[in-house]
Enzyme design. Sequence first.
Site, PDB file in Angstrom:
ATOM      1  CG  MET A  68       8.362  -3.244 -11.272  1.00  0.00           C
ATOM      2  SD  MET A  68       8.044  -1.681 -12.124  1.00  0.00           S
ATOM      3  CE  MET A  68       9.711  -1.154 -12.425  1.00  0.00           C
ATOM      4  CB  CYS A  69       4.452  -3.439  -5.205  1.00  0.00           C
ATOM      5  SG  CYS A  69       5.101  -5.056  -4.853  1.00  0.00           S
ATOM      6  CG  HIS A  70      -0.215  -2.263  -9.178  1.00  0.00           C
ATOM      7  ND1 HIS A  70       0.333  -3.442  -9.632  1.00  0.00           N
ATOM      8  CD2 HIS A  70      -0.504  -1.527 -10.271  1.00  0.00           C
ATOM      9  CE1 HIS A  70       0.370  -3.407 -10.958  1.00  0.00           C
ATOM     10  NE2 HIS A  70      -0.121  -2.269 -11.367  1.00  0.00           N
ATOM     11  CG  MET A 104       4.971  -8.788  -4.039  1.00  0.00           C
ATOM     12  SD  MET A 104       6.204 -10.106  -3.890  1.00  0.00           S
ATOM     13  CE  MET A 104       7.581  -9.238  -3.212  1.00  0.00           C
ATOM     14  CD  GLU A 105       0.967  -5.733  -1.228  1.00  0.00           C
ATOM     15  OE1 GLU A 105       1.035  -4.776  -2.024  1.00  0.00           O
ATOM     16  OE2 GLU A 105       0.910  -6.920  -1.620  1.00  0.00           O
ATOM     17  CG  ASP A 119      16.528  -2.542  15.844  1.00  0.00           C
ATOM     18  OD1 ASP A 119      17.719  -2.194  15.776  1.00  0.00           O
ATOM     19  OD2 ASP A 119      15.640  -1.847  16.380  1.00  0.00           O
TER      20      ASP A 119
END
Length: 147
Positions: A68-70, A104-105, A119
């Site tokens: 749901m992120c733009h 969110m970014e 990793d």
Amino acid sequence: MYEKGVRMVDISEKKDVYRECIAEGYIKLKKETINIIKEGKAKKGDVLKVAQVAGIMAVKKTFELIPMCHPIPITGVNVEFEIFEDKIKATCKVKTTYKTGVEMEALTGVSVALLTIWDMVKSYEKLDNYKETRIYDIKVVEKIKKD
């Protein structure tokens, strides 16, 4: 019409404003692994440079990962690290001028940077089944919105 479905928030009517977010998080590693990173002796290469690029790339792809992120125009990203005796702190600062924020970014950038560190050094950490290895305390530490 199905009213209970999922949908992206409509931001059509919102105006573009400057927005900035800083997120941070940590990865705990063995002291020996930290020394390998500091000395540039990791088998896979420069751990922090690769993690920095991965974090930046993740910021730009957040809308592809979180449903749901733009998609937003990112105007700046900075990923930095601070090395401690048994952990590394990653910080991600994201900027935009748009209708919605960049929390969110920034969180995605930090998360992917830390996963990349894991990793890059997992061959050293897995010898004791990742007994000490963990990613933790990922959070937003600052959010700015200037109207």
